[in-house]
Design a protein around this motif. Structure first.
Motif, PDB file in Angstrom:
ATOM      1  N   VAL A  67      -6.240   3.490  -2.402  1.00 57.93           N
ATOM      2  CA  VAL A  67      -5.566   2.268  -1.943  1.00 57.93           C
ATOM      3  C   VAL A  67      -6.227   1.046  -2.558  1.00 57.93           C
ATOM      4  O   VAL A  67      -5.552   0.126  -3.052  1.00 57.93           O
ATOM      5  CB  VAL A  67      -5.573   2.187  -0.402  1.00 57.93           C
ATOM      6  N   ILE A  93      -3.375   4.786   5.120  1.00 58.23           N
ATOM      7  CA  ILE A  93      -1.944   4.859   4.784  1.00 58.23           C
ATOM      8  C   ILE A  93      -1.132   3.895   5.637  1.00 58.23           C
ATOM      9  O   ILE A  93      -0.371   3.058   5.127  1.00 58.23           O
ATOM     10  CB  ILE A  93      -1.422   6.299   4.980  1.00 58.23           C
ATOM     11  N   ALA A  97      -2.444   0.347   3.323  1.00 60.14           N
ATOM     12  CA  ALA A  97      -1.443   0.358   2.253  1.00 60.14           C
ATOM     13  C   ALA A  97      -0.103  -0.194   2.717  1.00 60.14           C
ATOM     14  O   ALA A  97       0.533  -1.002   2.033  1.00 60.14           O
ATOM     15  CB  ALA A  97      -1.274   1.778   1.719  1.00 60.14           C
ATOM     16  N   VAL A 110       1.033  -2.925  -3.467  1.00 57.85           N
ATOM     17  CA  VAL A 110       0.170  -1.733  -3.437  1.00 57.85           C
ATOM     18  C   VAL A 110       0.956  -0.576  -4.057  1.00 57.85           C
ATOM     19  O   VAL A 110       1.588   0.210  -3.352  1.00 57.85           O
ATOM     20  CB  VAL A 110      -0.254  -1.391  -1.990  1.00 57.85           C
ATOM     21  N   ILE A 112       1.220   2.651  -4.893  1.00 59.31           N
ATOM     22  CA  ILE A 112       0.552   3.931  -4.673  1.00 59.31           C
ATOM     23  C   ILE A 112       1.562   4.955  -4.190  1.00 59.31           C
ATOM     24  O   ILE A 112       2.521   4.620  -3.490  1.00 59.31           O
ATOM     25  CB  ILE A 112      -0.598   3.777  -3.654  1.00 59.31           C
ATOM     26  N   LEU A 142       6.201   1.345   4.563  1.00 61.25           N
ATOM     27  CA  LEU A 142       6.200   2.549   3.734  1.00 61.25           C
ATOM     28  C   LEU A 142       7.623   2.908   3.336  1.00 61.25           C
ATOM     29  O   LEU A 142       8.534   2.854   4.168  1.00 61.25           O
ATOM     30  CB  LEU A 142       5.599   3.745   4.484  1.00 61.25           C
ATOM     31  N   ASN A 165       5.694  -0.754  -4.221  1.00 58.52           N
ATOM     32  CA  ASN A 165       5.390  -0.526  -2.819  1.00 58.52           C
ATOM     33  C   ASN A 165       4.753   0.850  -2.612  1.00 58.52           C
ATOM     34  O   ASN A 165       4.930   1.747  -3.439  1.00 58.52           O
ATOM     35  CB  ASN A 165       6.680  -0.580  -1.989  1.00 58.52           C
ATOM     36  N   PRO A 166       4.019   1.030  -1.516  1.00 57.61           N
ATOM     37  CA  PRO A 166       3.521   2.379  -1.210  1.00 57.61           C
ATOM     38  C   PRO A 166       4.681   3.311  -0.878  1.00 57.61           C
ATOM     39  O   PRO A 166       5.545   2.972  -0.061  1.00 57.61           O
ATOM     40  CB  PRO A 166       2.615   2.157   0.004  1.00 57.61           C
TER      41      PRO A 166
END
Length: 345
Positions: A67, A93, A97, A110, A112, A142, A165-166
Motif C-alpha cells: 500500500v 486494505i 488503501a 492508490v 493497487i 474499494l 483505485n484499489p
C-alpha cells in the motif's frame, strides 16, 4: 497474436506477464508467488527476478508495504492465497488503501490490486473455504470484481492494473482449471459493468464467480426452457451494475440470484432488495435466492455435497418459477467434489 484456449489460472498469469512487460512499475508480492501461486505466476520469477517478491508469513506487513509503495507511485499486485489470511491485513486494505484518496480530496490515488483467492476446495472445511464477498463488497473506496471465466479474469486484471483505485479481485479457486478461448494480446474488461451471458425474456438469473459457472451448467438441464433465461454475470460487486439488472427484470418479471456463500447479508440479498425497492419494476413472482445454508462449510465430503448449490439446485429453482416439477438427478462424486476442467463455449 491469435486467440488460444487456456485455463483461468493461465489467463491470470498471462495478464500479469503482459502488464509487467509493458509497465516496469508493476510488481507482484505475496507468499508463494515465486513458486507459481497455483499456476497464476508460473515462471515469472525467472523473467522478472526483482519484481516477483516472496515475503515472510506476515500478511499485515507485506500488504502495508505494498500500500505504501502504491501511494508512492508503484503498481503492486498483492496475492493472498486464502481470503482468511487476507483478514490479517484488514486495516491496510479497508482503512488505508480504501480511504486514502478520499482523505486527500482525490489527490492521493492508490493504484493497487489485491488478488485474493476465495471459496470452495475439496476437504478444506470451514476455516479455509470462505468467500466473504459481502465483506469486501460493502467497503467504500474499494472496487471489487469476481471473474467467472478465463477471458474475464485476464481482462479484469489488466483493467485493474490500469486503474488508479484499489481493486480487489476475488478469485474462485474452484474455477482455476476451466478453459476458454482467450485473446492472446492485451485487452481490458470494464470493472463496473455486468455482462449478459445470454438473452431471454422469461427470467433473470444473476450470478458471479463459481455461482455463475454453476448457473451456466444449469441451463444445460432446462431443455427448451433455457431459451427463456436471461443470464447475467455480475462481474463487479462494488459497484453493482443495478441498471443492467433492473432493465433485465423489467423485461422478464422474474429474478433468481445465485450465491456460493451464506445467503444472509449476501450479494444476492442486495440485488433482490434493490429490485423490490424499485417501484417501476413489476414482478410476476417473488424473487428467489439460491445460496448456501447459514452454517460454516463442513469438511466431510458426505456433508459438503449438500452445502454448495449445484446445477441441479439452480435448474430446479428456475423450473419452480415456471411452475414445473423438479428434476430428479443425482450428480457424480466428481461433479460434486472435484473442481471443473471443462472448456467454455
Amino acid at each position: 497474436m491469435s486467440d488460444h484456449i487456456i485455463t483461468c489460472a493461465a489467463a491470470i498469469r498471462e495478464a500479469t506477464d503482459q502488464v509487467m512487460a509493458k509497465d516496469k512499475s508493476v510488481y507482484v508480492i505475496g507468499l508463494g508467488v515465486p513458486q507459481g501461486a497455483a499456476g497464476t505466476t508460473n515462471g515469472l520469477k525467472d523473467k522478472y527476478p526483482m519484481r516477483i517478491v516472496e515475503t515472510p508469513t506476515s500478511e499485515a506487513a507485506l500488504t502495508g508495504l505494498a500500500v505504501g509503495s502504491a501511494i508512492s507511485g508503484l503498481h503492486p499486485i498483492v496475492h493472498h492465497d486464502r481470503v482468511e489470511f487476507s483478514l490479517l491485513a484488514a486495516d491496510q486494505i479497508f482503512t488505508q488503501a480504501a480511504k486514502w484518496n478520499y482523505m486527500f480530496g482525490g489527490g492521493g490515488p492508490v493504484p493497487i490490486i489485491f488478488r485474493i483467492v476465495v471459496g470452495r476446495q475439496w476437504g478444506n472445511g470451514p476455516q479455509h473455504s470462505q468467500a466473504l464477498y459481502s465483506l469486501f463488497g460493502s467497503v467504500p473506496g474499494l472496487k471489487v470484481v469476481v471473474p467467472s471465466s478465463p477471458k474475464m479474469a485476464k481482462g479484469l486484471l489488466v483493467a485493474a492494473v490500469r486503474d488508479k483505485n484499489p481493486v480487489v479481485m476475488l478469485e474462485s479457486r474452484w474455477l482455476y482449471g476451466i478453459k476458454e478461448e482467450v485473446l492472446a494480446e492485451l485487452y481490458e474488461t470494464p470493472l463496473d459493468t455486468a455482462h449478459i451471458v445470454r438473452k431471454g425474456s422469461g427470467i433473470t438469473v444473476v450470478g458471479y464467480g463459481d455461482g455463475l459457472y454453476a448457473a451456466r451448467r444449469a441451463l444445460e438441464l432446462l431443455g427448451t426452457d433455457a431459451a427463456k433465461v436471461e443470464l447475467i454475470d455480475l462481474v463487479s460487486i462494488n459497484p453493482l451494475d443495478y441498471a443492467t439488472i433492473h432493465a433485465s427484470v423489467k423485461k422478464t418479471g422474474r429474478l433468481l440470484t445465485v450465491d456460493t456463500t451464506n445467503g444472509a447479508f449476501s450479494v444476492g440479498s442486495e440485488i433482490i432488495a434493490s429490485v423490490v425497492k424499485n417501484k417501476s419494476l413489476k414482478l410476476k413472482e417473488a424473487p428467489v435466492a439460491v445460496s448456501c445454508p447459514a452454517v460454516p462449510c463442513p469438511t466431510s465430503p458426505a456433508l459438503s455435497e449438500f452445502w454448495y448449490p449445484t446445477k441441479v439446485d439452480i435448474a430446479n429453482a428456475i423450473r419452480a418459477l415456471f411452475k414445473k416439477p423438479a428434476l430428479d438427478l443425482k450428480l457424480s462424486f466428481e461433479e460434486l467434489h472435484l473442481p471443473p476442467s471443462t472448456t467454455l463455449e
